[in-house]
Each structure stands twice: as C-alpha cells, then as structure tokens.
Design an enzyme around this catalytic site. Structure first.
Site, PDB file in Angstrom:
ATOM      1  N   CYS A 111       0.836  -1.274   0.080  1.00 14.83           N
ATOM      2  CA  CYS A 111      -0.091   0.103  -0.077  1.00 14.83           C
ATOM      3  C   CYS A 111       0.700   1.327   0.022  1.00 14.83           C
ATOM      4  O   CYS A 111       0.545   2.478  -0.412  1.00 14.83           O
ATOM      5  CB  CYS A 111      -0.779  -0.047   1.239  1.00 14.83           C
ATOM      6  SG  CYS A 111      -0.171  -0.144   2.818  1.00 14.83           S
ATOM      7  N   HIS A 675      -1.398   1.362   7.337  1.00 19.46           N
ATOM      8  CA  HIS A 675      -2.093   1.255   5.803  1.00 19.46           C
ATOM      9  C   HIS A 675      -1.802   2.662   5.292  1.00 19.46           C
ATOM     10  O   HIS A 675      -2.155   3.689   5.927  1.00 19.46           O
ATOM     11  CB  HIS A 675      -3.393   0.765   5.923  1.00 19.46           C
ATOM     12  CG  HIS A 675      -4.205   0.504   4.787  1.00 19.46           C
ATOM     13  ND1 HIS A 675      -3.704  -0.329   3.699  1.00 19.46           N
ATOM     14  CD2 HIS A 675      -5.222   1.097   4.154  1.00 19.46           C
ATOM     15  CE1 HIS A 675      -4.093  -0.076   2.622  1.00 19.46           C
ATOM     16  NE2 HIS A 675      -5.093   0.622   2.857  1.00 19.46           N
TER      17      HIS A 675
END
Length: 750
Positions: A111, A675
């Site tokens: 990510c 994230h």
C-alpha cells in the site's frame, strides 16, 4: 507474426533507424507507440531499450528476426498480457471510465507503493510528460547512477494504463519487480515508509531521465562576501550542470543554509537544492503516564492516576505531579515498575523518565517520612514484599520450591527498632488488613505443641543450611544479623520475639529480587526482599482476592493532554527556526579549525512548481519512538509562501507563491503496522477521489484533513492553471495513443 519485411542496415546504423524503418514498412500511425525486441536463436526475446545503440552494439546477426510491438489502447503492451493475470485484463476490455481514476492492486503490504504512485500520477505536468511520450527522447541508458531507463519505462507503462480509461484497477507487478531489482530493500513484501519509497522513486526517475549525459567538473565556491542572489544563482546553475530532468523541473527548489560558529562568529552561507520539505510537527514536551498510588493507610484502595510529566524529566517529577493530586509529599514516595507480581525495577528519584514505557505498570508507594536518623529515632527501612502461595498436592524435598507469586507486591516502611520477625508479622498483617481477615477466637489453636510448631515456621527464614536446632530466640538473633547485613540491634531493643498469635495466617521468608528463596543474591548493604508465604487453605479462607485486586479511579482519569490542531504554516515556521547542531553532527569551522556546535538556519529561497511537504509524524529518540497523531490544518487552496521565501523579487518580475493542494498520502496505524491511502484531484475533471489500493471512490474536500495526513502535494497556481479546471467544467485532456495493431509485427534484418 506472419508478415515479414526485410531491410538492410549498416553496422553503424542505430536501433532508432531500425524502428523508424519498421514503422514505415508497416504504415504505423505517428501517434502509436512502438518498441523493438530481438528474437534469439533459443526462442527467447530481448527488449531493445536504448535506441541510440548501433546494430553492431546489439550484435544483430544477418537474417535475425526483430519484432516490433505496438502499445494497446488500454496502455498495456501485448507481450505483458502473456505474463500478467489475463482474466483481470479481459474483464476491463470493454470498460470506459475517467482517465486516471484507476486503482492499484495490493500485492502484499504494498500500500505504501500504491499510495506514492497515485500521488505522483496526479501531478499534471509529470503525467502529461509521460502520456505525450516526451520521456522517450530523454531516457538515459548510460547514467551510472541510473537504472538503465527501466524504472522510467516501467513507471511510464503504469501511467499509460492508469490514464487510458480502460481499467478499473491494474496490477503493478512488473513495476514492483523492477523496483526490487534496483533497490533490494524493497524486495519481498515487508512494510515500508512511503516517504522512503517516494524519495527512491523520484531519484530513480530523475537519473533515468537526466538530460546531462556527461557531467563536467564543478568547483564549489565560497560565498566570500558576495550577494545572496549571486551565490544562489551560481549554486542553481551548478546543480543544473549535473542534474537536468523533468523531476528537477517539477519538484526541485533551493534552500539557503546559514551556519554560525558559537566561538568565532564565522558565518557560512550555502544554497542547496531540495526535492521535498520534511517539516517537523510541534511536539508537546509533556507525556501522559498512568500510575497506581498505594497509600500507607491499609483501609484505602490503590488509586489510579493519569499524570502529565516532562518527557525529559526525572522520577522526582513524576512524584511531584502525583503530589499535586493527593497532597502527599514527593519525599514520601517510591516508584516501582511491577511485572508479573514482582518488582521489575525500583527507581531512584534522579533516574530519567525515558526509561518508563507507556505499557509499563507503574506503582507509586507511600513510605515513611523518616529516611534518616533524627534525635531519639532510628531511621525506617523500606522492605519490598512479595506474596506467594504454596502449590498444592506436591511433595517437594526442597521447601524453596513449589511457591508461586500472586497479587501486587508492596513497599513497606518498617522502623529499625521493630525489625523482629514477630513485629514484622504484625506490621504486614496490618498492611493487609483490608483484604485479609484475622482469625476469630473459634479459629485459634489451643495446644502448646501446635503453638510451638507455628512459632518455628515464622522463624524459618532465619535458619541456615546445616544448623543444628537452637533456641528460637538465639535462632532469631542469628537470622536477624544475617538478613539485615550484619546490623546490630539498637540499644535497649529486645532481640527476642514477642509471642506470636496462636493462629499464623502466613509465614515469612527472605528472598531475592525475583521472589525465589535463593538468598545468595542479596546484597549485604541493602535490605532483603520479604516473601509472605500462604498455604492454599489459609489463603482461600482468609484472603479476599477480589478486594485485593480492587482499586479506585481518581478524577483525573480520562484526562488527556489537549492536542489542539496546528496550522501547516506553524510547521513551516519550525522548519525555518534556528537550531543548534547535535553532538554527533558537529560542523567544522574553517576559522577555528575545529568541529563546533554551530547554530543552523534553513530558509526557502526558490520553490518548485510542485511542492511536496512531508509531515514528520514519526519521532525517534535514543529511548523511544512514537507516531505523532497531531491534526495538521492545511489549506486546500491558496497556500501562500510569500512570508517564507526570502528571495528578493522585483516588481517587474513577480513570482507567485500561492499553491493549491492536488494530493494527500494518508497513514493509518502505528509504528510497526499501518495502511496507506491517497486523496488526489484528477487533472482533467478537477474532481477529488479516494484511492485505497484497488478501490477508488469519489471524495469531498472536507475529507482531506485528518490526523492521518502524512505527505502533501501542492501545485503552484500559475502552473496548475494549465491543467486544473473547476469541478463540472471540461478541462484539457491528454491525448492517449490513437489506433493500435491487433498483433505484433516483425522485421527481418538482413
């Protein structure tokens, strides 16, 4: 693959000539993008990256087959579909969407890469540069600092696919493998910092696209009293002699760095290029620690507190903070770290608070205010006390085994003139009285034999291995002398014990700091640790575990340091604040001829078209690291840098310093996990979108500002006007390659 054309070339002809000849033979539209492959005798294929190589350089043999490949309308190459997930590509064959609104599949903790790519993809001038194939003319295959043009080409492929309008999401597997090939730290699928990856990618693209093919020697000259304008212009020209690319054009600016020697006052001024601003966040000098206060009053339950203490403070500062809540003098407190029913560490008042972690269980005990002798009074001794239970149904030869720690340990003040075992028994029984029930008259034993047996148990700690049975008083005298490091009883005190109660609830034992009975580790200069040993039946009958573990919460619980939002301008002000260099980063003063703790100040001299601002949310010190969850308020449009740029501007040559936001990289989570996602404004539609790996959704401007904002991308308004249009109005769009061939063609080179 069935249509062949033959052509003749000299050994000195370039690959570019071979490509142009093939395009003419197959009547390829000028807008279509093509590339060449060599088919080797073993059936393998080799991509001809460098069109400046000659036929001799690439070792073409007579009658060798060269394949020309044309890029498809969806931005992919036909050869890539042979190696990629064909099902995903086929699902998007008939899809037509907004160019640039395309997700990136997470390949496993990638990510950080996806977020960085989405931010860069929405920098208008950089994306136009690749969509219009300007990069093909500037690929630098011979730069030893570059990556043979492969990173730039792999990035171009991603951009063309994302902006073709024919994909909901794409799989960046080939790009990921190229990155791992040239940067081993990004091999595999571990988590990485986005800023670290972004720095690598910008540098890699720059070197792959560096227009400077031969770097000339540049002599660095000292300011020598010259004006800042002259020195800055010289520094920028020198930078461009070595570094000239679309990355420099788009992202590079210029700092002014001023160093001042604290001894001789020598001032050194230099101008240095930068690619992004890493700005600090205002950091609170306090931290919140959660502690439990244990009063000397046995009737009071432990009390939970949350205290604001200096990050660089001492243990004494923690005691002072607690004193303000409860009114007990800091001098009557001892601080300990409790772990698994034992004292992991007992702190001294001058120790640093940095040794205490947020997850530690910190207990602060009230102790006697008689730390030393006063007239007619002996000093008190603070004894660490553990609770242990004998494990049932075990036949141990060694009585030191079969004991298990439980409950919270205690720090108990005992007057030195009461250091007899029976006195200590009564003192501890009093301290435990809130959750330990005394036996009533019906429970008391009546036999002298039983009384004698239990009296012997309380003195068990005083017996030494191999001693013959002695009179209890004499045995106690020996034990006391050994336990207290050879100290003598005060004059007038009785060495003999008082008669203990008929019913003994527990026995006492000297132990080491781990709570075992190995007393060999006890220092002769320090009081020992004491263990209160319980038989299971006695503990079950007289010890209330629920009450023992109970505590109350002080009114301060729930209080958290108020972290008011900070403005982005405050962070930039901190960036330009004068600071003193650290010990490990001394500056060598040419006048003093020695390294100095100089002061340093950074100022902004020249800003780039696209300004990347990295918010330094991760704070690292020698003892700790943390992520700063401070909310930074940053403007969506009209971010004005005129107060920060110190370069003088004439009225005839005005320069705009106003910027609009075009992308935000967000980080959710902590230091070891998290994230990344992206907000970005589409250069064609002007609409904001939220990119979460392969998922893309519309976004509102109100969503941009959050504690997760990590890296900000700002576009200078005079540059942005060429690309961005108000929402709802048609904007300029890049022209993707028009037309394609349904299959690859080949050229037979003679």
């Amino acid at each position: 693959m069935n249509t062949l054309h033959e052509a003749q070339f000299s050994h000195t002809d370039t690959v570019d000539l071979v490509l142009r000849t093939a395009r003419e033979q197959f009547l390829v539209d000028p807008q279509e993008e093509t590339r060449l492959w060599i088919k080797n005798s073993d059936g393998s294929f080799e991509h001809l990256h460098n069109t400046h190589d000659t036929v001799l350089d690439i070792c073409l043999r007579p009658r060798q087959v060269v394949i020309m490949e044309t890029r498809d309308k969806d931005g992919t190459w036909p050869s890539e579909k042979l190696h990629c997930m064909r099902s995903i590509l086929e699902d998007d064959e008939d899809f037509e969407g907004q160019p640039g609104v395309c997700g990136l599949t997470n390949l496993g903790n990638t990510c950080f890469m996806n977020s960085a790519l989405q931010c860069l993809s929405n920098v208008p001038q950089l994306t136009e540069y690749f969509l219009n194939n300007h990069y093909l003319e500037e690929l630098n295959f011979c730069n030893p600092l570059g990556m043979k043009g492969e990173i730039a080409q792999a990035y171009a492929d991603l951009v063309k696919q994302a902006w073709s309008g024919h994909h909901r999401s794409i799989v960046p597997r080939i790009f990921k493998s190229k990155v791992g090939h040239f940067a081993s730290q990004f091999l595999g699928y571990q988590q990485h910092d986005l800023q670290e990856f972004l720095s690598f990618l910008l540098d890699g693209l720059h070197e792959d696209l560096n227009r400077v093919k031969k770097k000339e020697y540049v002599e660095l000259c000292d300011a020598s009293g010259r004006s800042d304008q002259e020195v800055a212009q010289e520094a920028w020209q020198n930078h461009k002699r070595w570094n000239d690319s679309v990355i420099v054009d788009t992202f590079h600016g210029l700092f002014k760095s001023t160093l001042v020697c604290p001894d001789c006052g020598n001032v050194s001024v230099t101008f240095d290029p930068f690619c992004y601003l890493s700005v600090p966040l205002p950091v609170s000098h306090d931290r919140i620690l959660e502690v439990f206060f244990v009063s000397m009053d046995p009737k009071l339950r432990p009390e939970q507190h949350q205290l604001a203490v200096p990050k660089k403070g001492k243990i004494f500062d923690l005691c002072v903070a607690l004193s303000e809540h409860i009114g007990v003098s800091p001098g009557r407190m001892m601080v300990a770290n409790v772990f698994r029913h034992r004292f992991y560490k007992i702190y001294q008042v001058d120790e640093s608070l940095s040794g205490i972690l947020d997850r530690d269980d910190i207990f602060i005990y009230e102790v006697s205010d008689r730390p030393g002798k006063s007239e007619g009074t002996e000093e008190d001794i603070v004894l660490p006390v553990y609770l242990r239970e004998r494990t049932p149904a075990q036949d141990y030869d060694d009585s030191y085994h079969g004991l298990m720690l439980f409950g919270h340990p205690l720090l108990v003040s005992v007057p030195r003139d009461q250091l007899t075992w029976d006195s200590l028994y009564h003192i501890l029984l009093h301290r435990l009285s809130r959750y330990v029930t005394r036996p009533n008259s019906d429970d008391e034993d009546s036999g002298d034999e039983k009384d004698t047996e239990e009296k012997d148990n309380i003195y068990k700690a005083g017996k030494t291995a191999g001693d013959s049975p002695q009179d209890p008083d004499l045995e106690h005298t020996r034990a006391r002398s050994r336990v207290w490091g050879g100290s003598q009883a005060p004059s007038g005190s009785s060495l003999g014990p008082s008669r203990p109660p008929r019913k003994l609830l527990f026995t006492l034992q000297t132990v080491n700091s781990n709570g075992t009975s190995d007393c060999s580790a006890i220092s002769e200069d320090a009081p020992p640790y004491i263990a209160i040993d319980w038989e299971p039946e006695m503990k079950k009958r007289y010890y209330d575990e629920v009450e023992a573990e109970d505590f109350v919460k002080h009114d301060c619980i729930g209080y958290v340091l108020k972290k008011s939002p900070v403005r982005l301008q405050e962070c930039i002000e901190l960036f330009t604040t004068v600071e003193t260099l650290e010990e490990e980063n001394l500056w060598y003063c040419p006048t003093c001829k020695q390294h100095q703790l100089a002061t340093k100040k950074l100022d902004l001299w020249m800003l780039p078209e696209t300004l990347i601002i990295h918010l330094k949310r991760f704070s690292y010190t020698m003892f700790s690291c943390e992520k700063l969850e401070t909310l930074v308020e940053f403007p969506i449009r009209d971010l004005d840098f005129s107060e920060f740029v110190i370069k003088p501007q004439s009225e005839s040559d005005p320069v705009l310093y106003k910027y609009d936001l075009i992308a935000v990289s967000n980080h959710y989570g902590g230091l070891r996990d998290g994230h990344y996602t992206t907000f970005a404004r589409n250069k064609d539609s002007g609409q904001w979108h939220y990119f979460d790996d392969s998922s893309v959704s519309p976004a509102a401007e109100s969503q941009m500002k959050s504690k997760a904002a990590y890296v900000l991308f700002y576009q200078r308004q005079d540059t942005a006007q060429c690309f961005l249009s108000p929402p709802g109005s048609p904007g300029p769009k890049a022209s993707p390659p028009q037309g394609f061939l349904s299959c690859s063609e080949s050229v037979d080179v003679d």
